[in-house]
Enzyme design. Structure first.
Site, PDB file in Angstrom:
ATOM      1  CD  GLU A 171      46.828   2.672  71.258  1.00  0.00           C
ATOM      2  OE1 GLU A 171      46.391   1.626  71.784  1.00  0.00           O
ATOM      3  OE2 GLU A 171      47.723   2.673  70.397  1.00  0.00           O
ATOM      4  CD  GLU A 176      51.451   3.822  66.342  1.00  0.00           C
ATOM      5  OE1 GLU A 176      51.839   2.779  66.872  1.00  0.00           O
ATOM      6  OE2 GLU A 176      50.359   3.928  65.742  1.00  0.00           O
TER       7      GLU A 176
END
Length: 424
Positions: A171, A176
């Protein structure tokens, strides 16, 4: 981040449909767009592909279903509070070239979540089965929401997740943000032995108390074999290689697909509280992927004085390798691709002005793509290749046509040694 973003309760059975069905449903004679074709030896060969999504369309319309999957359901593993809805209910174009993902405090359809009746709705989109990329420049310009409990993200998962599971798939979190850190975003890698709260990453904080929700910002990675570099608004803030993993497996030399979502609550951001106002919106101006050749042999030659080709010396992809003139030979060392960020790329790296110099005679080299002004080039109608930071042209030293002639930047004069034909 503190918990695996990719692991979830059923997100529902749609997860298996999204990750597996598009591949299984493909005709035997072809792979879905961006999914690797098997070579004769059975190994996947990465396809170089460019993805440009400007979210043009009528206000209120859904995203292009030929490019994006819409996921539905909740997420027990992160203890997120939202229910991701289908269609354009929480993800719609605004008619001004933006995608707007909206989180609302509502439950119009009596959605059920892991904790009971859902309290919020939002949206999550991915490109699985529709577009994957291996290496290159991956970028989005967006404006994040604000408030306790908000968790917007722009990220990627290995396209083999349906076969190997998470975190073995890998990932890459490009951006974020959690609401309690309004001035900071995070970039993180997750893989076997370094997932969830053990992910490898860093944060980037705006100066002077600015908040990311106040304006649009550009979030990007530059990704090459065994290296990923993160930047915000062109400012590089971390670079990761297998050396950062302490002997654990680097699982990022394969195709990945893209994901955009806005979560509400969860282990890391915490739940909304009395200070959180709704609705909140993640506004996405564009998503762009310029894969370059990533070592896959795409792109084309750049020819200069004497009909010689712009060449990476010795086909060596190491940082600092000279870029020179050489007889055109069709090798990867002479295949250049134009990135949407203004870069010129070969062998998975970028054409770079040494030490970001601006003086006449500053050598040009190959270097890890990092999004800086030293790696931005403009190809003019007059066939100049200009570095805007220096306001100087790519130049064959001394006007020589000999093999091995170094390239440099020099004041643009219109001379033959500064004229190039770009075909990549």
């Amino acid at each position: 981040m503190n918990s695996p973003r990719s692991a979830r309760r059923l997100l529902l059975t749609l997860l298996s449909v999204v990750l597996v069905a598009p591949v299984l449903a493909a005709p035997a004679s072809a792979s879905p767009a961006g999914v690797p074709e098997p070579s004769a030896g059975g190994e996947a060969v990465p396809l170089a592909e460019t993805f440009t999504e400007n979210f043009d369309g009528a206000a209120g319309s859904a995203v292009d279903s030929s490019r994006w999957q819409i996921e539905t359901g909740d997420n027990v593993n992160n203890h997120e509070r939202q229910y991701y809805t289908a269609g354009n209910r929480n993800a719609a174009l605004d008619g001004q070239g933006n995608l707007v993902i909206t989180a609302r405090r509502e439950n119009p359809e009596n959605y059920q979540c892991w904790y009971g009746r859902c309290e919020y709705t939002s949206a999550r989109l991915n490109t699985s089965g529709k577009f994957t990329t291996q290496y290159g420049h991956v970028e989005s310009r967006m404006k994040v929401p604000r408030g306790q409990g908000m968790w917007p993200a722009f990220w990627m998962l290995g396209s083999d997740i349906g076969q190997v599971g998470w975190p073995n798939s890998g990932e890459i979190d490009i951006m974020e943000n959690v609401g309690f850190e309004p001035s900071t975003v995070h970039g993180t890698l997750h893989g076997p032995g370094y997932s969830g709260s053990g992910g490898i990453g860093a944060g980037y904080t705006l100066a002077g108390g600015q908040q990311f929700a106040d304006a649009f910002h550009t979030f990007a990675i530059d990704w090459s074999p065994d290296a990923i570099t993160w930047s915000v608004d062109g400012n590089v803030y971390q670079r990761r290689t297998p050396a950062d993993l302490g002997g654990r497996a680097w699982v990022f030399n394969k195709p990945f697909f893209l994901i955009l979502n806005l979560a509400v609550g969860g282990y890391w951001p915490g739940d909304p509280d009395g200070s959180t106002t709704f609705p909140q919106q993640l506004v996405v101006d564009y998503v762009r992927v310029s894969t370059g050749n990533g070592g896959s042999g795409s792109g084309g030659p750049i020819t200069g004085i004497g009909g010689k080709c712009l060449d990476v010396a010795g086909a060596n992809s190491a940082n600092g390798t000279p870029v020179q003139l050489y007889d055109c030979n069709g090798t990867d060392a002479q295949r250049w691709s134009k990135g949407s960020d203004g870069s010129l790329r070969a062998l998975g790296k970028c054409l770079d002005v040494t030490s970001a110099g601006t003086a006449n005679g500053t050598a040009v080299q190959l270097w890890e793509c990092n999004g800086t002004a030293a790696q931005r080039w403009t190809v003019t109608a007059a066939r100049d290749i200009v570095n805007p930071q220096a306001d100087k042209c790519l130049d064959a030293r001394d006007g020589s046509t000999a093999n091995g002639t170094r390239t440099q930047i020099w004041t643009c004069t219109g001379a033959a040694q500064q004229k190039w034909t770009v075909s990549g």
